[in-house]
Motif scaffolding. Sequence first.
Motif, PDB file in Angstrom:
ATOM      1  N   MET A 231       0.867  -1.172   0.000  1.00 23.89           N
ATOM      2  CA  MET A 231       0.000   0.000   0.000  1.00 23.89           C
ATOM      3  C   MET A 231       0.906   1.224   0.000  1.00 23.89           C
ATOM      4  SD  MET A 231      -2.872   1.333   2.668  1.00 23.89           S
ATOM      5  CE  MET A 231      -4.152   0.201   2.168  1.00 23.89           C
TER       6      MET A 231
ATOM      7  N   GLU B 228      -6.988   4.645   9.413  1.00 20.69           N
ATOM      8  CA  GLU B 228      -7.040   3.662   8.323  1.00 20.69           C
ATOM      9  C   GLU B 228      -5.679   2.985   8.138  1.00 20.69           C
ATOM     10  OE1 GLU B 228      -8.418   5.350   4.650  1.00 20.69           O
ATOM     11  OE2 GLU B 228     -10.035   6.438   5.672  1.00 20.69           O
TER      12      GLU B 228
ATOM     13  N   ASP C 185      -5.093   0.632  11.120  1.00 16.09           N
ATOM     14  CA  ASP C 185      -5.920  -0.572  10.977  1.00 16.09           C
ATOM     15  C   ASP C 185      -5.353  -1.505   9.917  1.00 16.09           C
ATOM     16  OD1 ASP C 185      -7.637   0.340  12.921  1.00 16.09           O
ATOM     17  OD2 ASP C 185      -9.168   1.047  11.506  1.00 16.09           O
ATOM     18  N   PHE C 186      -4.945  -0.953   8.784  1.00 15.85           N
ATOM     19  CA  PHE C 186      -4.387  -1.780   7.706  1.00 15.85           C
ATOM     20  C   PHE C 186      -3.133  -2.510   8.192  1.00 15.85           C
ATOM     21  CE2 PHE C 186      -1.420  -2.526   4.266  1.00 15.85           C
ATOM     22  CZ  PHE C 186      -2.211  -3.210   3.349  1.00 15.85           C
ATOM     23  N   CYS C 187      -2.204  -1.765   8.802  1.00 20.03           N
ATOM     24  CA  CYS C 187      -0.944  -2.368   9.254  1.00 20.03           C
ATOM     25  C   CYS C 187      -1.186  -3.476  10.277  1.00 20.03           C
ATOM     26  CB  CYS C 187      -0.030  -1.305   9.848  1.00 20.03           C
ATOM     27  SG  CYS C 187       0.654  -0.152   8.658  1.00 20.03           S
ATOM     28  N   ASN C 188      -2.103  -3.226  11.211  1.00 20.49           N
ATOM     29  CA  ASN C 188      -2.363  -4.214  12.258  1.00 20.49           C
ATOM     30  C   ASN C 188      -3.187  -5.391  11.767  1.00 20.49           C
ATOM     31  OD1 ASN C 188      -1.162  -3.263  14.855  1.00 20.49           O
ATOM     32  ND2 ASN C 188      -2.250  -1.422  14.250  1.00 20.49           N
ATOM     33  N   THR C 189      -4.083  -5.174  10.835  1.00 18.64           N
ATOM     34  CA  THR C 189      -4.937  -6.247  10.336  1.00 18.64           C
ATOM     35  C   THR C 189      -4.211  -7.140   9.345  1.00 18.64           C
ATOM     36  OG1 THR C 189      -6.903  -4.885  10.616  1.00 18.64           O
ATOM     37  CG2 THR C 189      -7.098  -6.761   9.132  1.00 18.64           C
ATOM     38  N   HIS C 190      -3.493  -6.529   8.428  1.00 15.72           N
ATOM     39  CA  HIS C 190      -2.869  -7.287   7.338  1.00 15.72           C
ATOM     40  C   HIS C 190      -1.407  -7.628   7.582  1.00 15.72           C
ATOM     41  CE1 HIS C 190      -6.416  -6.798   4.857  1.00 15.72           C
ATOM     42  NE2 HIS C 190      -6.437  -5.518   5.195  1.00 15.72           N
ATOM     43  N   ARG C 191      -0.835  -7.099   8.662  1.00 22.46           N
ATOM     44  CA  ARG C 191       0.574  -7.339   8.982  1.00 22.46           C
ATOM     45  C   ARG C 191       1.472  -6.981   7.798  1.00 22.46           C
ATOM     46  NH1 ARG C 191       1.446 -12.942  11.814  1.00 22.46           N
ATOM     47  NH2 ARG C 191       3.495 -12.018  11.935  1.00 22.46           N
ATOM     48  N   GLU C 192       1.118  -5.904   7.124  1.00 24.46           N
ATOM     49  CA  GLU C 192       1.868  -5.409   5.973  1.00 24.46           C
ATOM     50  C   GLU C 192       2.260  -3.957   6.226  1.00 24.46           C
ATOM     51  OE1 GLU C 192       2.695  -6.888   3.051  1.00 24.46           O
ATOM     52  OE2 GLU C 192       1.829  -8.809   3.641  1.00 24.46           O
TER      53      GLU C 192
ATOM     54  N   SER D 231       3.088  -2.025  11.857  1.00 20.13           N
ATOM     55  CA  SER D 231       2.624  -2.208  13.232  1.00 20.13           C
ATOM     56  C   SER D 231       3.811  -2.511  14.143  1.00 20.13           C
ATOM     57  CB  SER D 231       1.616  -3.354  13.314  1.00 20.13           C
ATOM     58  OG  SER D 231       2.269  -4.592  13.108  1.00 20.13           O
TER      59      SER D 231
ATOM     60  N   GLU E 178       4.623  -6.232  14.091  1.00 23.88           N
ATOM     61  CA  GLU E 178       5.367  -6.656  12.908  1.00 23.88           C
ATOM     62  C   GLU E 178       6.814  -6.183  12.978  1.00 23.88           C
ATOM     63  OE1 GLU E 178       5.626  -8.922   9.498  1.00 23.88           O
ATOM     64  OE2 GLU E 178       4.071  -8.807  11.014  1.00 23.88           O
TER      65      GLU E 178
END
Length: 88
Positions: free
Chosen positions: A3, A16, A19-26, A42, A45
């Motif tokens: 992203m 946002e 949330d993305f970093c913590n949810t997708h571990r990306e 995150s 990670e």
Amino acid sequence: MAMIRPSSDLRNRYGEISDFCNTHREPVYITKNGTGDLVVMSNEEYERLCGKYELYRMLDAGLNDVDAGRCVDAEDAFAKLERKFGFA
């Protein structure tokens, strides 16, 4: 998938990104004036990544010890650990 977001999103859409970093571990790549500037990930990670690099460093040090002859037989090493911790 990577992203990529403009730096203004750190201020305007922090939730946002978090949330993305913590949810997708990306990670999220942040640009400044259209050029790569930062990478946000995150804390979990980041700690995992640091742990992986530390493990690689330790394995490399161990391989260097083996190459230099600074090692002992596995049976001797385990016997020493068992004596030290009272398992023998």
